[in-house]
Motif scaffolding. Structure first.
Motif, PDB file in Angstrom:
ATOM      1  N   VAL A  58      63.155 -22.470  30.516  1.00 36.06           N
ATOM      2  CA  VAL A  58      64.449 -23.029  30.850  1.00 36.06           C
ATOM      3  C   VAL A  58      65.227 -21.886  31.504  1.00 36.06           C
ATOM      4  CG1 VAL A  58      66.546 -24.044  29.936  1.00 36.06           C
ATOM      5  CG2 VAL A  58      64.331 -24.572  28.889  1.00 36.06           C
ATOM      6  N   ALA A  59      65.631 -22.118  32.742  1.00 39.24           N
ATOM      7  CA  ALA A  59      66.223 -21.010  33.500  1.00 39.24           C
ATOM      8  C   ALA A  59      67.632 -20.733  33.005  1.00 39.24           C
ATOM      9  CB  ALA A  59      66.231 -21.342  34.982  1.00 39.24           C
ATOM     10  N   ASP A  60      67.741 -20.067  31.916  1.00 43.33           N
ATOM     11  CA  ASP A  60      69.077 -19.648  31.504  1.00 43.33           C
ATOM     12  C   ASP A  60      69.029 -18.196  31.065  1.00 43.33           C
ATOM     13  OD1 ASP A  60      68.107 -19.481  29.008  1.00 43.33           O
ATOM     14  OD2 ASP A  60      69.294 -21.099  28.166  1.00 43.33           O
ATOM     15  N   VAL A  61      70.187 -17.701  30.828  1.00 44.09           N
ATOM     16  CA  VAL A  61      70.298 -16.281  30.535  1.00 44.09           C
ATOM     17  C   VAL A  61      69.551 -15.920  29.259  1.00 44.09           C
ATOM     18  CG1 VAL A  61      72.007 -14.452  30.694  1.00 44.09           C
ATOM     19  CG2 VAL A  61      72.668 -16.822  31.150  1.00 44.09           C
ATOM     20  N   VAL A  62      69.590 -16.861  28.288  1.00 43.24           N
ATOM     21  CA  VAL A  62      69.022 -16.508  26.989  1.00 43.24           C
ATOM     22  C   VAL A  62      67.532 -16.213  27.104  1.00 43.24           C
ATOM     23  CG1 VAL A  62      68.684 -17.234  24.619  1.00 43.24           C
ATOM     24  CG2 VAL A  62      70.726 -17.915  25.856  1.00 43.24           C
ATOM     25  N   SER A  63      66.764 -17.137  27.769  1.00 44.05           N
ATOM     26  CA  SER A  63      65.325 -16.895  27.792  1.00 44.05           C
ATOM     27  C   SER A  63      64.985 -15.662  28.619  1.00 44.05           C
ATOM     28  CB  SER A  63      64.544 -18.124  28.260  1.00 44.05           C
ATOM     29  OG  SER A  63      65.034 -18.598  29.459  1.00 44.05           O
ATOM     30  N   ARG A  64      65.750 -15.430  29.677  1.00 44.68           N
ATOM     31  CA  ARG A  64      65.510 -14.207  30.459  1.00 44.68           C
ATOM     32  C   ARG A  64      65.731 -12.989  29.555  1.00 44.68           C
ATOM     33  NH1 ARG A  64      63.442 -16.702  33.379  1.00 44.68           N
ATOM     34  NH2 ARG A  64      64.018 -17.706  35.322  1.00 44.68           N
ATOM     35  N   HIS A  65      66.866 -13.037  28.857  1.00 43.25           N
ATOM     36  CA  HIS A  65      67.266 -11.921  28.018  1.00 43.25           C
ATOM     37  C   HIS A  65      66.273 -11.722  26.867  1.00 43.25           C
ATOM     38  CE1 HIS A  65      69.832  -9.397  25.608  1.00 43.25           C
ATOM     39  NE2 HIS A  65      69.753 -10.267  24.629  1.00 43.25           N
ATOM     40  N   GLN A  66      65.705 -12.867  26.374  1.00 47.34           N
ATOM     41  CA  GLN A  66      64.819 -12.788  25.219  1.00 47.34           C
ATOM     42  C   GLN A  66      63.422 -12.313  25.576  1.00 47.34           C
ATOM     43  OE1 GLN A  66      65.673 -13.209  22.235  1.00 47.34           O
ATOM     44  NE2 GLN A  66      67.567 -14.367  22.271  1.00 47.34           N
ATOM     45  N   GLY A  67      63.141 -12.219  26.852  1.00 45.00           N
ATOM     46  CA  GLY A  67      61.767 -11.843  27.229  1.00 45.00           C
ATOM     47  C   GLY A  67      60.859 -13.036  27.079  1.00 45.00           C
ATOM     48  N   GLY A  68      59.574 -12.831  27.100  1.00 48.85           N
ATOM     49  CA  GLY A  68      58.643 -13.959  27.021  1.00 48.85           C
ATOM     50  C   GLY A  68      58.137 -14.261  28.410  1.00 48.85           C
ATOM     51  N   SER A  69      57.027 -14.941  28.450  1.00 50.93           N
ATOM     52  CA  SER A  69      56.357 -15.154  29.727  1.00 50.93           C
ATOM     53  C   SER A  69      56.312 -16.604  30.122  1.00 50.93           C
ATOM     54  CB  SER A  69      54.926 -14.660  29.602  1.00 50.93           C
ATOM     55  OG  SER A  69      54.302 -15.386  28.556  1.00 50.93           O
ATOM     56  N   GLY A  70      56.665 -17.490  29.198  1.00 50.35           N
ATOM     57  CA  GLY A  70      56.536 -18.911  29.501  1.00 50.35           C
ATOM     58  C   GLY A  70      55.095 -19.381  29.386  1.00 50.35           C
ATOM     59  N   LEU A  71      54.257 -18.608  28.714  1.00 52.70           N
ATOM     60  CA  LEU A  71      52.849 -19.021  28.585  1.00 52.70           C
ATOM     61  C   LEU A  71      52.536 -19.607  27.207  1.00 52.70           C
ATOM     62  CD1 LEU A  71      50.995 -16.043  30.318  1.00 52.70           C
ATOM     63  CD2 LEU A  71      51.380 -18.329  31.194  1.00 52.70           C
ATOM     64  N   GLY A  72      53.359 -19.227  26.224  1.00 57.15           N
ATOM     65  CA  GLY A  72      53.060 -19.581  24.826  1.00 57.15           C
ATOM     66  C   GLY A  72      52.848 -21.070  24.610  1.00 57.15           C
ATOM     67  N   LEU A  73      53.779 -21.881  25.080  1.00 53.54           N
ATOM     68  CA  LEU A  73      53.670 -23.325  24.820  1.00 53.54           C
ATOM     69  C   LEU A  73      52.495 -23.938  25.566  1.00 53.54           C
ATOM     70  CD1 LEU A  73      57.390 -24.519  24.760  1.00 53.54           C
ATOM     71  CD2 LEU A  73      55.814 -24.310  22.856  1.00 53.54           C
ATOM     72  N   ALA A  74      52.221 -23.440  26.776  1.00 52.03           N
ATOM     73  CA  ALA A  74      51.076 -23.964  27.536  1.00 52.03           C
ATOM     74  C   ALA A  74      49.790 -23.710  26.745  1.00 52.03           C
ATOM     75  CB  ALA A  74      51.000 -23.289  28.899  1.00 52.03           C
ATOM     76  N   ILE A  75      49.695 -22.520  26.162  1.00 50.87           N
ATOM     77  CA  ILE A  75      48.496 -22.194  25.378  1.00 50.87           C
ATOM     78  C   ILE A  75      48.442 -23.049  24.103  1.00 50.87           C
ATOM     79  CG2 ILE A  75      47.357 -20.355  24.062  1.00 50.87           C
ATOM     80  CD1 ILE A  75      48.487 -18.402  26.187  1.00 50.87           C
ATOM     81  N   CYS A  76      49.602 -23.165  23.427  1.00 55.07           N
ATOM     82  CA  CYS A  76      49.642 -23.981  22.196  1.00 55.07           C
ATOM     83  C   CYS A  76      49.198 -25.410  22.485  1.00 55.07           C
ATOM     84  CB  CYS A  76      51.055 -24.022  21.616  1.00 55.07           C
ATOM     85  SG  CYS A  76      51.516 -22.481  20.865  1.00 55.07           S
ATOM     86  N   THR A  77      49.636 -25.961  23.625  1.00 50.30           N
ATOM     87  CA  THR A  77      49.276 -27.341  23.959  1.00 50.30           C
ATOM     88  C   THR A  77      47.761 -27.468  24.076  1.00 50.30           C
ATOM     89  OG1 THR A  77      51.293 -27.424  25.248  1.00 50.30           O
ATOM     90  CG2 THR A  77      49.721 -29.185  25.633  1.00 50.30           C
ATOM     91  N   GLU A  78      47.148 -26.523  24.770  1.00 47.45           N
ATOM     92  CA  GLU A  78      45.692 -26.576  24.949  1.00 47.45           C
ATOM     93  C   GLU A  78      44.981 -26.373  23.613  1.00 47.45           C
ATOM     94  OE1 GLU A  78      44.045 -27.283  27.600  1.00 47.45           O
ATOM     95  OE2 GLU A  78      45.686 -27.278  29.056  1.00 47.45           O
ATOM     96  N   LEU A  79      45.499 -25.432  22.812  1.00 47.46           N
ATOM     97  CA  LEU A  79      44.836 -25.153  21.540  1.00 47.46           C
ATOM     98  C   LEU A  79      44.897 -26.359  20.611  1.00 47.46           C
ATOM     99  CD1 LEU A  79      45.980 -21.487  20.751  1.00 47.46           C
ATOM    100  CD2 LEU A  79      43.748 -22.272  21.532  1.00 47.46           C
ATOM    101  N   THR A  80      46.081 -26.990  20.526  1.00 44.61           N
ATOM    102  CA  THR A  80      46.170 -28.138  19.610  1.00 44.61           C
ATOM    103  C   THR A  80      45.291 -29.275  20.110  1.00 44.61           C
ATOM    104  OG1 THR A  80      48.230 -28.662  20.701  1.00 44.61           O
ATOM    105  CG2 THR A  80      48.407 -27.779  18.517  1.00 44.61           C
ATOM    106  N   ALA A  81      45.206 -29.446  21.439  1.00 50.81           N
ATOM    107  CA  ALA A  81      44.328 -30.500  21.969  1.00 50.81           C
ATOM    108  C   ALA A  81      42.887 -30.203  21.555  1.00 50.81           C
ATOM    109  CB  ALA A  81      44.448 -30.573  23.488  1.00 50.81           C
ATOM    110  N   LYS A  82      42.507 -28.938  21.644  1.00 47.88           N
ATOM    111  CA  LYS A  82      41.134 -28.562  21.246  1.00 47.88           C
ATOM    112  C   LYS A  82      40.914 -28.795  19.753  1.00 47.88           C
ATOM    113  CE  LYS A  82      38.850 -25.809  24.448  1.00 47.88           C
ATOM    114  NZ  LYS A  82      37.444 -25.846  24.486  1.00 47.88           N
TER     115      LYS A  82
END
Ligand code: ADP
Length: 653
Positions: free
Chosen positions: A324-348
């Motif tokens: 979500v393009a807001d200041v908080v997520s930029r400020h908090q760091g993170g890559s935006g990959l976590g949820l994509a991976i979680c989605t694939e893992l739970t599907a598996k």
């Protein structure tokens, strides 16, 4: 898939025959051919060299030239599609010679209007299709292999410099010099750790994309897993002044069948996000089970009172690199990959993730996964309180002695070790019952037994209850404390009967751990007053084989700080030379990718020289278990190598 407009190369010097052949080809109902016509050997060879036709009809008599020569030279020039030889009359010799030279069939021109022609073309095309699929498959496999190799290489290349960055930063932070720049060094450390987690995520994602991510389904002790996640996450929640509660809505099966590491990864990711995007209030995690006709399912939801997610982003945040393009997520760091991976893992894992969120009010992520058949498994309700876990209370205590902390989850080992060492105690670690047994035996042999053993009950390789039988059989009489999430009646009593002195309930609670230390260490102090408790590592000689000079230097420096004598070899050749210079190497730490040697081959050579040698592999990419087993290697350290990993290695003797 069948190509419905095959490209046909017709090599025919007679125009009438060309027109006739075209007429017959037009009568085909299954295919419509795109025909390229050439009349002589040179043009034919030029076309065949391009190898862009699906089939070739080749006249045997090309004026003065012989079609057989064209056939042979065309194949030599790289034409791979089927060739059917055409001739004016039946001649068995020519027929055989054509087939020998690589034609797939031989037809007399008078047969061109018959079913034999149609069949011959169909067979030839089907054959071409099969061949094409085979070639495509081989090509894709080769591409995948080279992609895998590239990724393994990339991973190694990135992890090696990270070893130096993380290592020196940690070292500096502890030094006199570093204390002045603690804040700045903290930033370097955080960013390096972030880079490492980014690298891990990218590798996970690329494995998922290549369908290479395999789950390791085993029997998982659910209560223990939840307790560990709680112990890890409450520290972060507490740091932000948030309350974290984990509870069960219905009794939960104590064992489920899933991939423990991946389930923990999903839970930690969702709870970390909840903490990251919440400034005040609470994070609640609830577990429950459901059963449909086909399978048993474990559900959990993670809800927070944080910033929430705008409706437009509810779907996109599950895609890689979406935030979500807001200041908080930029400020908090993170890559935006976590949820994509979680989605694939739970599907598996046989499930899915759902999200409800109100922008400005909070979010709720609901996950379910398949658990395998748990109908015969005991179910229990779980609740964890929100007591903080900090080291301040422990710092007020002052003990001397040596404690062994045994747990398979590294972060839990570290967390408990951190609290124990805050009291002045020396902490050593083991990852399972078997390692604990080995270390206890070694410490008794050295007449420096542990003053206390804190041991998890659920562990792979050897669990805590099996371990204590062997440990007590070795006449270790020191206090042993079982750490378990199993809280039901009778368990405590059973554990005490097995020889444990105390039982600590997971998630380990500050007060409970301190009270264990208080009672056990008092006893221990009396018993160990005469024996020295410092471990001497000065007689250990390590040969470190690492081609990257920075990584080699920091690893050697950290080892020397741990009291080990280290010598560095920067290549395979140098390793063999230095190895020959002395016979009492305690360990050889071997980088897998050296410029002049393959680590496994080098390991085999070293083992031939000394069959009992202890070889530790260092690498930036995880080698296959079979390869490690084949080379007889028990220990593998994934780069970046840090002080903690080396301390465990050194203490393991
Ligand atoms: P990362 O957190 O590393 O950026 P994720 O894939 O885990 O990557 O999350 C993607 C984005 O989804 C986050 O950057 C954030 O914008 C949003 N998000 C995830 N979890 C929450 C949450 N609990 N509350 C608010 N926003 C969230």
């Amino acid at each position: 898939m069948t190509n419905i407009t095959p490209r046909l190369l017709l090599v025919e010097d007679d125009e009438d025959d060309y027109i006739l052949t075209c007429d017959y080809l037009e009568q085909f109902t299954t295919h419509q051919f795109a025909i390229d016509w050439v009349t002589n050997q040179d043009d034919a060879l030029a076309e065949m060299a391009k190898n862009c036709h699906d089939i070739c009809l080749l006249d045997y008599q090309l004026g003065a030239q012989n079609g057989l020569t064209v056939l042979k030279r065309g194949i030599e020039a790289g034409f791979t599609s089927p060739i059917i030889m055409l001739t004016g009359q039946a001649d068995e010799k020519v027929d055989l010679a054509a087939l020998d030279a690589g034609a797939v069939d031989y037809l007399i021109k008078s047969e061109l209007n018959g079913t034999r022609f149609a069949r011959s073309i169909r067979y030839a095309l089907a054959r071409r299709e099969i061949e094409k699929e085979r070639v495509d498959r081989l090509k894709a496999e080769a591409e995948n292999r080279s992609k895998d190799r590239f990724l393994a290489h990339l991973s190694h290349e990135l992890r090696t410099p990270l070893t130096s960055i993380l290592g020196y930063t940690e070292l500096l932070m502890d030094s006199e010099l570093g204390r002045e720049a603690k804040a700045e060094l903290g930033i370097v450390l955080n960013n390096s750790k972030h880079l490492l987690s980014l690298l891990n995520n990218m590798l996970d994602l690329s494995k998922i994309a290549a369908d290479k991510l395999e789950l390791n389904i085993t029997e998982v002790s659910l209560d223990s897993l939840i307790a560990d996640v709680y112990a890890l996450m409450r520290v972060a929640a507490n740091d932000k002044g948030l309350t974290l509660t984990i509870s069960s809505e219905s009794p939960l099966p104590l064992q489920i069948y899933t991939d423990e590491t991946r389930l923990r990864q999903v839970l930690i990711n969702l709870i970390s996000n909840a903490i990251k995007f919440t400034e005040k209030g609470k994070i609640e995690v609830r577990f429950w089970v459901e059963q449909n006709s086909a399978c048993h399912l474990l559900y959990f939801d993670v809800s927070d009172t944080g910033i929430g997610i705008p409706e437009d982003n509810l779907l996109s945040i599950f895609k890689p690199f979406e935030q979500v393009a807001d200041v908080v997520s930029r400020h908090q760091g993170g890559s935006g990959l976590g949820l994509a991976i979680c989605t694939e893992l739970t599907a598996k894992m046989g499930g899915a993730i759902e999200l409800e969120s109100k922008f400005g009010a909070g979010s709720r992520f609901t996950v379910h996964i398949a658990t395998g058949d748990v109908s015969q498994v005991r179910h229990e309700e779980l609740t964890f309180d929100a007591k903080p876990f900090n080291t301040h209370a422990a710092e007020a205590l002052c003990y001397s002695g040596k404690v062994l902390v045994v747990d398979d989850v590294k972060d839990i080992r570290m967390l408990i070790g951190h609290l124990v060492s805050a009291t002045g105690l020396t902490v050593e670690y083991a990852r399972n019952g078997l390692e604990a047994l080995e270390r206890i035996k070694a410490s008794m042999f050295d007449q420096q037994p542990y003053d206390l053993v804190l041991i998890d009950i659920h562990m792979p390789v050897m669990d805590g209850t099996t371990a204590i039988k062997h440990i007590r059989a070795e006449n270790f009489t020191g206090p042993m404390v079982a750490m378990t999430a199993a809280t039901m009646k009778g368990v405590r009593q059973e554990l005490m009967q097995q020889g444990f002195n105390k039982v600590l309930e997971k998630p380990i609670n500050n007060d409970a751990l301190i009270s264990v230390l208080k009672s056990c260490m008092q006893e221990a102090q009396v018993e160990t007053q005469e024996s020295s408790t410092t471990v001497s590592t000065g007689d250990q000689h390590y040969l470190l084989v690492e081609d990257d000079p920075d990584a080699a230097d920091i690893t050697a420096l950290l080892l020397r700080k741990l009291g080990v004598n280290v010598q560095i070899a920067y290549s395979g050749q140098q390793c063999l030379e230095m190895f020959a210079q002395r016979t009492d190497w305690t360990k050889v730490l071997l980088d897998l990718h050296l410029p002049d040697a393959n680590g496994f081959v080098l390991a085999k050579n070293l083992r031939q020289l000394d069959p009992r040698l202890d070889i530790v592999i260092l690498s930036g990419d995880q080698p296959e278990d079979v390869k490690l087993q084949e080379a007889g290697i028990n220990t593998f350290l994934l780069k970046p190598i840090n002080r903690q990993m080396l301390a465990e290695l050194v203490n393991n003797g």
